[in-house]
Write a protein that holds these residues in place. Structure first.
Motif: not given
Lengths: 112, 114
Positions: A73, A22-24, A106, A71, A5-9, A11
């Motif tokens: 990063s 970041n990546c989990t 991201t 995680y 999982e990553q936040n798509s932004g 950013l």
């Protein structure tokens, strides 16, 4: 739950700042972790890989891995407009050393 | 320099057509991969091959097949193209580092199925 999982932004950071991506991941047995950079309309290119807990530095890039918290990063120091791209996290799954699972990426924007 | 070459950058096909996507690498890598990339879904593995004539299904093999007759060439086949196969297709080859695969990607084929 997605495996990586990553936040798509996006950013958005100013030029010269530190960008933190970041990546989990879900597979606790994962051994190897990769960061790819993908410019718009281009294919991904490998920029960093890490497989030991802690930090790994390469120029302006630092990869950080925390296996206990699952995680990984990527820090980009002194961000430049040319760093604007999508950053993909990829993880080798324990059940197959050949198989990389990618996050959806991201998007980073570095403002001049 | 590492080179992975995909035969077409853009391709437009009609529903029901048989489609061949070709990929050639010049690095003598054992492993080759086909991914598709869709907005919001990231890269998804279709098939991979770890040796000539050897193949394994990835996460989304339905509707696809592959062929690897020579080490340097890995082909993706859409037996009967459908509109939901419209996507960016990325071929990659890799060498094993002992700690995982380092993938090198081709420039991609944007396939549109009408």
């Amino acid at each position: 739950q997605k495996e990586v999982e990553q936040n798509s932004g996006p950013l958005s950071v100013p030029e010269g700042a530190i960008a933190s991506l970041n990546c989990t991941y879900s597979d606790r047995g994962s051994q190897s972790f990769f960061w790819y950079r993908q410019y718009s309309g281009k294919s991904p290119e490998l920029i960093m890989f890490i497989y030991s807990n802690g930090d790994k530095e390469d120029g302006r890039f630092t990869a950080q891995l925390n296996k206990a918290s699952q995680y990984v990063s990527l820090l980009i120091r002194d961000s430049q407009p040319s760093d604007s791209a999508t950053y993909l996290c990829a993880v080798n799954m324990m059940d197959s050393s050949y198989k990389l699972i990618f996050g959806s990426g991201t998007r980073l924007l570095v403002r001049p | 320099d590492v080179k992975v070459t995909q035969s077409s950058r853009y391709l437009v096909k009609r529903t029901g057509e048989k489609v061949f996507l070709e990929c050639v690498q010049d690095m003598d890598h054992e492993n080759m991969f086909w991914y598709r990339q869709d907005p919001g879904l990231g890269l998804r593995l279709i098939y991979f091959s770890y040796d000539v004539k050897m193949k394994e299904k990835g996460d989304i093999p339905e509707g696809y097949s592959v062929s690897r007759e020579k080490k340097e060439r890995f082909s993706l086949i859409l037996e009967s193209a459908s509109t939901n196969q419209t996507s960016m297709y990325l071929c990659a080859s890799s060498f094993h580092t002992g700690a995982g695969e380092k993938l090198f990607f081709g420039s991609g084929t944007q396939l549109s199925v009408l």
